[in-house]
Design an enzyme around this catalytic site. Structure first.
Site, short mmCIF file in Angstrom:
data_model
loop_
_atom_site.label_atom_id
_atom_site.label_comp_id
_atom_site.label_asym_id
_atom_site.label_seq_id
_atom_site.Cartn_x
_atom_site.Cartn_y
_atom_site.Cartn_z
N GLU A 93 21.54 7.90 17.51
CA GLU A 93 20.16 7.68 18.02
C GLU A 93 20.28 6.64 19.89
O GLU A 93 21.19 6.48 20.08
CB GLU A 93 19.97 6.23 17.29
N TRP A 94 19.43 6.68 20.41
CA TRP A 94 19.30 6.48 20.99
C TRP A 94 18.72 4.81 21.52
O TRP A 94 17.30 4.73 21.36
CB TRP A 94 18.64 7.66 22.89
N LEU A 95 19.41 4.07 22.10
CA LEU A 95 18.57 2.64 22.25
C LEU A 95 18.32 2.35 23.57
O LEU A 95 19.65 2.44 24.95
CB LEU A 95 19.97 1.85 21.44
N ASP A 195 37.33 -1.79 18.06
CA ASP A 195 37.68 -1.52 19.57
C ASP A 195 37.06 -2.48 20.44
O ASP A 195 36.19 -1.63 21.36
CB ASP A 195 37.88 -0.31 19.81
#
Length: 291
Positions: A93-95, A195
């Site tokens: 998904e692009w955020l 991480d």
């Protein structure tokens, strides 16, 4: 060509034909090539690497999905992963991201604490090995946290470091001491990011906190909090909110350098240089300040 194959995979998953006409490189990573790909209507985030690295993307996708399923803190939802003749890839998904404010950092602390309460495992580890940076991260299950951390984290990294010429005079003494250092510490296996430094967190334009690029496993939750303090720290609002939701256990300050030693050793294995001396300084400090 890689893009038509990725477009076809996206089309299969979404059920709507997708043909990308923009492939914009995204800077910031040193392990993968990253792109924003778009058909002018919808955008996806794509990471590429060599075909041999497909297991890294499988693990990332499963880790993101597991965090997503907790419905506690936002992650980019994984869409698909795969391999072509020239590349392995993952599509997310692009955020649209921006900088956080006081409230959004507080929200991140609270939501991470809620995620850390998520525990479906009686053992420490994960269903598969993944990576920390590009280094293999071993996740064999152990019922004992001290045994897991000794074998799968510090000893593994130290063996890699020694093969690369690292010299750690007091490493064996430290390893022998770990069961004692963690002997009286009772902790449950919590789902962790693995991480969690500033480069792997962000905020949407609506100021919703997001974590990404996980090295997921079930661990002592303090490994995440310790790493947030390793490279400069997060804003105070993050820690205050976390503490209010899920207070840290007594003795965290003693365990913090022990947990962060893992990441410094990994940085030596990835980048070499002065990280070996930093690791030795941390080992000395742990041995001198043990409770």
């Amino acid at each position: 060509m890689t893009w038509p194959e990725i477009d076809h995979h996206i089309s299969q998953i979404t059920g709507e034909k997708f043909v990308s006409n923009q492939h914009l490189p995204i800077s910031g990573g040193c392990i993968n090539q990253s792109y924003a790909i778009s058909n002018s209507k919808i955008t996806y985030f794509v990471k590429l690497n060599q075909p041999s690295q497909k297991s890294m993307f499988i693990a990332e996708s499963l880790g993101l999905q597991q965090i997503y399923n907790t419905q506690t803190i936002r992650v980019p939802k994984p869409l698909c992963w795969g391999i072509t003749k020239t590349s392995s890839y993952i599509v997310l998904e692009w955020l649209e991201m921006t900088h956080g404010n006081h409230q959004s950092w507080a929200d991140m602390g609270r939501k991470l604490a809620v995620m850390h309460k998520f525990s479906t495992n009686k053992s420490f580890g994960w269903d598969m090995d993944n990576t920390i940076g590009s280094t293999p991260q071993i996740n064999n299950f152990h019922t004992s946290w001290s045994e897991f951390y000794l074998q799968n984290r510090l000893n593994y990294q130290l063996q890699l470091a020694k093969k690369q010429g690292g010299i750690f005079p007091h490493a064996d003494k430290l390893l022998a001491l770990i069961p004692q250092l963690l002997a009286n510490y009772q902790t449950q296996p919590s789902l962790v990011h693995g991480d969690l430094w500033s480069g792997n967190v962000g905020f949407t334009i609506e100021n919703e906190p997001v974590i990404f690029d996980p090295a997921t496993y079930f661990a002592d939750r303090e490994v995440d909090i310790a790493m947030t303090e390793l490279f400069g720290g997060f804003p105070l609002a993050f820690y205050q909110s976390y503490q209010k939701e899920f207070p840290l256990d007594q003795g965290y300050q003693y365990r913090k350098p022990l947990y962060n030693l893992y990441h410094i050793l990994n940085h030596f294995n990835l980048f070499g240089g002065s990280y070996s001396s930093q690791a030795n300084q941390m080992i000395e400090k742990i041995l001198q300040t043990q409770p």
